[in-house]
Design an enzyme around this catalytic site. Structure first.
Site, PDB file in Angstrom:
ATOM      1  N   PHE A  32       6.290  12.540 -13.513  1.00  0.00           N
ATOM      2  CA  PHE A  32       7.110  11.924 -12.475  1.00  0.00           C
ATOM      3  C   PHE A  32       8.358  11.397 -13.164  1.00  0.00           C
ATOM      4  O   PHE A  32       8.280  10.544 -14.051  1.00  0.00           O
ATOM      5  CB  PHE A  32       6.348  10.770 -11.790  1.00  0.00           C
ATOM      6  CG  PHE A  32       7.176  10.014 -10.795  1.00  0.00           C
ATOM      7  CD1 PHE A  32       7.497  10.573  -9.570  1.00  0.00           C
ATOM      8  CD2 PHE A  32       7.648   8.744 -11.079  1.00  0.00           C
ATOM      9  CE1 PHE A  32       8.265   9.878  -8.636  1.00  0.00           C
ATOM     10  CE2 PHE A  32       8.409   8.040 -10.163  1.00  0.00           C
ATOM     11  CZ  PHE A  32       8.722   8.610  -8.938  1.00  0.00           C
ATOM     12  N   TRP A  70       2.116  12.060 -13.901  1.00  0.00           N
ATOM     13  CA  TRP A  70       1.996  12.341 -12.478  1.00  0.00           C
ATOM     14  C   TRP A  70       0.522  12.602 -12.216  1.00  0.00           C
ATOM     15  O   TRP A  70      -0.026  13.629 -12.619  1.00  0.00           O
ATOM     16  CB  TRP A  70       2.868  13.543 -12.109  1.00  0.00           C
ATOM     17  CG  TRP A  70       2.708  14.053 -10.710  1.00  0.00           C
ATOM     18  CD1 TRP A  70       2.121  13.423  -9.657  1.00  0.00           C
ATOM     19  CD2 TRP A  70       3.143  15.328 -10.212  1.00  0.00           C
ATOM     20  NE1 TRP A  70       2.165  14.206  -8.533  1.00  0.00           N
ATOM     21  CE2 TRP A  70       2.787  15.382  -8.844  1.00  0.00           C
ATOM     22  CE3 TRP A  70       3.792  16.406 -10.778  1.00  0.00           C
ATOM     23  CZ2 TRP A  70       3.053  16.487  -8.050  1.00  0.00           C
ATOM     24  CZ3 TRP A  70       4.076  17.508  -9.991  1.00  0.00           C
ATOM     25  CH2 TRP A  70       3.716  17.547  -8.640  1.00  0.00           C
ATOM     26  N   GLY A  73      -3.935  11.988  -6.726  1.00  0.00           N
ATOM     27  CA  GLY A  73      -4.581  10.868  -6.049  1.00  0.00           C
ATOM     28  C   GLY A  73      -4.052  10.748  -4.631  1.00  0.00           C
ATOM     29  O   GLY A  73      -3.481  11.686  -4.078  1.00  0.00           O
ATOM     30  N   ASP A 159       6.754  -5.819  -1.929  1.00  0.00           N
ATOM     31  CA  ASP A 159       6.479  -4.865  -0.850  1.00  0.00           C
ATOM     32  C   ASP A 159       5.100  -4.246  -1.087  1.00  0.00           C
ATOM     33  O   ASP A 159       4.988  -3.113  -1.549  1.00  0.00           O
ATOM     34  CB  ASP A 159       7.549  -3.782  -0.795  1.00  0.00           C
ATOM     35  CG  ASP A 159       7.348  -2.811   0.373  1.00  0.00           C
ATOM     36  OD1 ASP A 159       6.497  -3.098   1.246  1.00  0.00           O
ATOM     37  OD2 ASP A 159       8.032  -1.768   0.403  1.00  0.00           O
TER      38      ASP A 159
END
Length: 257
Positions: A32, A70, A73, A159
């Site tokens: 990623f 990466w 999941g 968040d």
């Protein structure tokens, strides 16, 4: 991105608001990639909060590219948020001294309620400010501002939506997307998580897993910050023209009050 990894890698955009994230794959390798992640990512990786940081490279133009594992999941579902592993992970985050130290070195000052209040209210337009429930909320926030001061300051994610939790196939839990990280009252994270996902009858048991009693003061602080964050959400969805979602947050605000 191709000239960093090589032409044999398949690179696709990862979506998101900034367009600065990518998935890269080559044979069995998966990464990623993100442009200009915070240096905070290294500490999050070391603490096991996010998938492992594999490498960091600085480009000639000054941009920094980070590569993380990466991992296959899934995002958590709303009903997953009542599980003990979520409470334990948030406790780990809120108790991490290395994370506070790193954010402090990045010149992040601990945020007081007044500062956060001003940052939200300054963005509210006249139409939102004219809503009766918003007027009532602002009155509540101002009246209680001095009662929500808290000496405990931790690293807050800001968040904790279920979409930001990643459960891997080997049952490892991570909390991702740390662009809004701050040093502040843990009630900021706790409030939104409990109000959105946990039935009120279960608050005591969830907080017991987290390691904190449900006091009247914590209830007030959570309610205060959730009301403030909801004002921000109302304005956000109005700005995006997503009025149905805006109305949902208005209804949510009415329920809080």
């Amino acid at each position: 991105m191709e000239h960093i990894l090589g032409q044999e890698w398949e690179i696709v955009p990862a979506g998101g608001a900034t367009g600065e994230a990518f998935y890269a794959s080559y044979k069995e390798q998966r990464l990623f990639l993100k442009r200009n992640s915070s240096p905070f990512l290294a500490v999050l990786s070391a603490e096991g909060i996010v998938p492992k940081l594999v490498w960091t490279k600085r480009l000639e133009n000054g941009d920094v590219i980070t590569a993380q594992q990466w991992l296959p999941g899934r995002e958590l579902k709303p009903h997953d948020m009542n599980h003990e592993n979520v409470a334990r992970m948030l406790r780990k985050i809120h108790r991490s001294e290395p994370m506070v130290g790193m954010l402090s070195r990045l010149e992040k000052e601990p945020l007081q309620p007044e500062t956060i209040f001003q940052s939200v209210v300054v963005d509210l337009d006249e139409e939102v400010l004219s809503l009766p429930v918003v007027k009532e909320t602002l009155s509540f926030l101002l009246n209680e501002a001095s009662n929500v001061l808290c000496n405990e300051k931790v690293v807050c994610h800001g968040d904790v939506n279920h979409n930001n939790w990643l459960l891997t196939e080997d049952n490892q839990l991570y909390l991702i997307d740390w662009d809004g990280a701050m040093i502040a009252d843990p009630a900021i994270d706790l409030g939104m998580l409990l109000y959105l996902y946990i039935p009120k009858d279960d608050w005591n048991s969830w907080l017991a897993m987290y390691g904190k009693p449900l006091t009247d003061n914590l209830k007030l602080r959570m309610r205060w910050y959730v009301a403030l964050q909801t004002l921000s959400s109302i304005q956000f969805y109005k700005n995006k023209g997503r009025l149905e979602e805006m109305d949902k947050w208005i209804t949510f605000l009415e329920e809080i009050l």
